[in-house]
Design a protein around this motif. Structure first.
Motif, short mmCIF file in Angstrom:
data_model
loop_
_atom_site.label_atom_id
_atom_site.label_comp_id
_atom_site.label_asym_id
_atom_site.label_seq_id
_atom_site.Cartn_x
_atom_site.Cartn_y
_atom_site.Cartn_z
N ILE A 118 31.81 -19.67 52.25
CA ILE A 118 31.24 -18.44 51.71
C ILE A 118 31.48 -17.36 52.76
CG2 ILE A 118 29.09 -17.24 51.11
CD1 ILE A 118 28.07 -19.80 49.93
N PRO A 119 32.13 -16.27 52.41
CA PRO A 119 32.48 -15.28 53.43
C PRO A 119 31.24 -14.67 54.07
CG PRO A 119 32.85 -14.40 51.23
CD PRO A 119 32.57 -15.86 51.07
N PRO A 120 31.33 -14.33 55.35
CA PRO A 120 30.21 -13.65 56.00
C PRO A 120 29.99 -12.28 55.38
CG PRO A 120 32.14 -13.64 57.41
CD PRO A 120 32.47 -14.52 56.26
N PRO A 121 28.81 -11.73 55.53
CA PRO A 121 28.51 -10.41 54.93
C PRO A 121 29.44 -9.32 55.47
CG PRO A 121 26.49 -11.48 55.67
CD PRO A 121 27.62 -12.30 56.19
N ASN A 122 29.67 -8.34 54.62
CA ASN A 122 30.40 -7.14 55.01
C ASN A 122 29.42 -5.97 54.91
OD1 ASN A 122 32.06 -4.94 55.32
ND2 ASN A 122 33.54 -5.53 53.74
N PRO A 123 28.54 -5.83 55.94
CA PRO A 123 27.43 -4.87 55.81
C PRO A 123 27.87 -3.42 55.73
CG PRO A 123 27.54 -5.78 58.04
CD PRO A 123 28.51 -6.56 57.21
N GLU A 124 29.05 -3.10 56.24
CA GLU A 124 29.50 -1.71 56.16
C GLU A 124 29.78 -1.31 54.71
OE1 GLU A 124 32.77 -0.98 58.72
OE2 GLU A 124 31.67 -1.45 60.56
N LYS A 125 30.39 -2.22 53.96
CA LYS A 125 30.73 -1.93 52.57
C LYS A 125 29.60 -2.32 51.62
CE LYS A 125 34.56 -2.46 49.29
NZ LYS A 125 35.89 -3.08 49.06
N GLN A 128 23.70 -4.54 51.19
CA GLN A 128 22.74 -5.42 50.51
C GLN A 128 22.83 -6.86 51.02
OE1 GLN A 128 25.11 -3.61 49.07
NE2 GLN A 128 24.21 -2.16 47.61
N ASP A 129 23.99 -7.25 51.57
CA ASP A 129 24.20 -8.62 52.03
C ASP A 129 23.97 -8.79 53.53
OD1 ASP A 129 24.95 -9.65 49.52
OD2 ASP A 129 27.03 -9.01 49.79
N ALA A 130 23.51 -7.77 54.21
CA ALA A 130 23.46 -7.78 55.67
C ALA A 130 22.68 -8.97 56.23
CB ALA A 130 22.87 -6.47 56.20
N ALA A 131 21.63 -9.38 55.56
CA ALA A 131 20.77 -10.45 56.09
C ALA A 131 21.19 -11.85 55.62
CB ALA A 131 19.32 -10.19 55.69
N SER A 132 22.23 -11.96 54.82
CA SER A 132 22.62 -13.26 54.27
C SER A 132 23.19 -14.17 55.35
CB SER A 132 23.66 -13.09 53.17
OG SER A 132 24.12 -14.35 52.72
N ASP A 133 22.77 -15.43 55.33
CA ASP A 133 23.31 -16.43 56.25
C ASP A 133 23.99 -17.59 55.51
OD1 ASP A 133 21.12 -17.69 55.15
OD2 ASP A 133 20.32 -18.42 57.06
N LEU A 189 26.41 -13.78 46.74
CA LEU A 189 26.25 -12.50 47.42
C LEU A 189 26.29 -11.32 46.45
CD1 LEU A 189 28.68 -13.08 50.43
CD2 LEU A 189 26.21 -13.41 50.40
N TYR A 190 25.78 -10.18 46.91
CA TYR A 190 25.95 -8.93 46.16
C TYR A 190 27.43 -8.64 46.00
CZ TYR A 190 25.37 -4.00 44.86
OH TYR A 190 25.41 -2.79 44.19
N GLN A 191 28.19 -8.76 47.09
CA GLN A 191 29.61 -8.43 47.07
C GLN A 191 30.37 -9.27 46.06
OE1 GLN A 191 31.64 -8.70 50.85
NE2 GLN A 191 33.66 -8.38 49.94
N SER A 192 30.22 -10.58 46.13
CA SER A 192 31.00 -11.45 45.25
C SER A 192 30.56 -11.31 43.80
CB SER A 192 30.88 -12.91 45.71
OG SER A 192 29.53 -13.26 45.90
N GLN A 223 20.42 -7.71 42.17
CA GLN A 223 20.64 -6.27 42.36
C GLN A 223 22.05 -5.87 41.93
OE1 GLN A 223 19.75 -4.79 46.28
NE2 GLN A 223 20.49 -2.72 45.80
N ALA A 224 23.04 -6.72 42.25
CA ALA A 224 24.42 -6.41 41.85
C ALA A 224 24.53 -6.35 40.33
CB ALA A 224 25.38 -7.45 42.42
N VAL A 225 23.92 -7.31 39.65
CA VAL A 225 23.97 -7.33 38.18
C VAL A 225 23.26 -6.10 37.62
CG1 VAL A 225 23.19 -8.56 36.12
CG2 VAL A 225 24.15 -9.84 38.05
#
Length: 251
Positions: A118-125, A128-133, A189-192, A223-225
C-alpha cells in the motif's frame, strides 16, 4: 432440487474465507472485540491473522458482488468488471467465477493493484491521508505471482483476466478499458479511492454498480466518496451492505 450454480458459488465463498473446515464458534478478534468466527466472517470484521484466507471481505460483501454482477448480466448492462486493491485476489476470483458460470465470455475482469505494498501517503497532494500508516502493514502486500497462483487454484484464470500492476495513478488512466458494468474499489486511502472514482466512474454504464469496501471503516475512504459524489452531483442513494461496505447503482 438445489441450483447447482448457487451451490458452487456458495461453496466457493466458504472456501475463499476458509470456512469449510473452520470451527464456527471459535473466538477471534474482530474490530477489537472477541467474536465467534462465523459471525466475524459474515461481515468481514476479522483481519487475516487467524488462519489462511483468500478473502477477508466477509460473506455479506461476497453476496453483494454476486447480486450486483448477476443483475448486470440478467439486464445486459454493457461493460467489463474491475477490482482496485485485491490483496490475495479472493473477491476478484469470485467475480471471475460468477462470470464463468454464466458464460459471460465477452467481458474482461481487470485486477488492479500495486502487488507490492500500500503506497505511503502523499500529504502534499492528498492531506487527508497524512496520518495513514497502512503502508507499514506488510501482510497486506501480496505479489502478483501469488495472486495469479490463487486464480489457478480455483481454475478461473483465463485470457479474460487482465492484471494492472502499479500505482492507480499510473495504471488506471491508460488502461484499455472502454466501458464498465461493475467497479469494486478497495484502496483504503483517500488517494486510491479518489483515483478509482476519477478514472473509472465515468466509464460505468447506466445501470452498472459501484461497490466501496471501506466506506464505513476508514474515514479517508468515506470522505473521498462523499467529495466525489458532491463534485459530480451524484444523487443515487448509497446502500449499506454491512458495517463498512456500501454500493450504489448508476442511474
Amino acid at each position: 432440487m438445489s441450483d447447482p450454480t448457487q451451490l458452487y458459488l456458495d461453496l466457493l465463498k466458504k472456501s475463499l474465507m476458509n470456512l469449510l473446515y473452520a470451527e464456527p464458534d471459535r473466538i477471534v478478534m474482530a474490530n477489537g472485540k472477541p467474536t465467534p468466527l462465523h459471525l466475524a466472517r459474515q461481515d468481514g470484521s476479522e483481519w487475516p491473522l487467524n488462519g489462511p484466507m483468500h478473502s477477508m471481505i466477509g460473506m455479506k460483501r461476497l453476496n453483494n458482488i454476486q447480486h450486483c454482477l448477476q443483475d448486470v448480466l440478467q439486464n445486459n448492462i454493457p461493460g467489463d468488471v474491475i477490482e482496485t486493491g485485491v490483496w490475495q485476489g479472493g473477491a476478484s476470483i469470485f467475480m471471475q467465477a460468477v462470470l464463468k458460470v454464466h458464460k459471460a465470455t465477452s467481458r474482461r475482469l481487470w485486477v488492479a493493484d500495486s502487488f507490492n505494498w500500500i503506497p505511503p501517503p502523499n500529504p502534499e497532494k492528498y492531506p487527508q491521508d497524512a496520518a495513514s500508516d497502512l503502508h507499514t502493514y506488510r501482510y497486506l502486500a501480496v505479489p502478483l505471482e501469488k495472486v495469479q497462483q490463487n486464480f489457478l487454484r480455483y481454475d478461473v484464470l483465463d485470457m479474460n483476466v487482465r492484471f494492472l500492476k502499479g500505482l492507480f495513478e499510473e495504471t488506471l488512466p491508460t488502461a484499455p478499458i472502454d466501458q464498465l458494468a461493475l467497479i469494486r474499489l478497495d484502496g483504503d486511502l483517500y488517494q486510491s479511492t479518489m483515483e478509482g472514482l476519477m478514472y473509472l466512474y465515468p466509464k460505468l454504464s447506466s445501470g452498472g454498480y459501484i461497490l466501496i469496501d471501506d466506506y464505513g471503516a476508514i474515514p479517508n475512504c468515506k470522505q473521498a466518496v462523499d467529495d466525489y459524489r458532491t463534485q459530480h452531483q451524484i444523487m443515487a442513494p448509497i446502500i449499506p451492505v454491512d458495517w463498512t461496505g456500501v454500493y450504489w447503482q448508476k442511474p
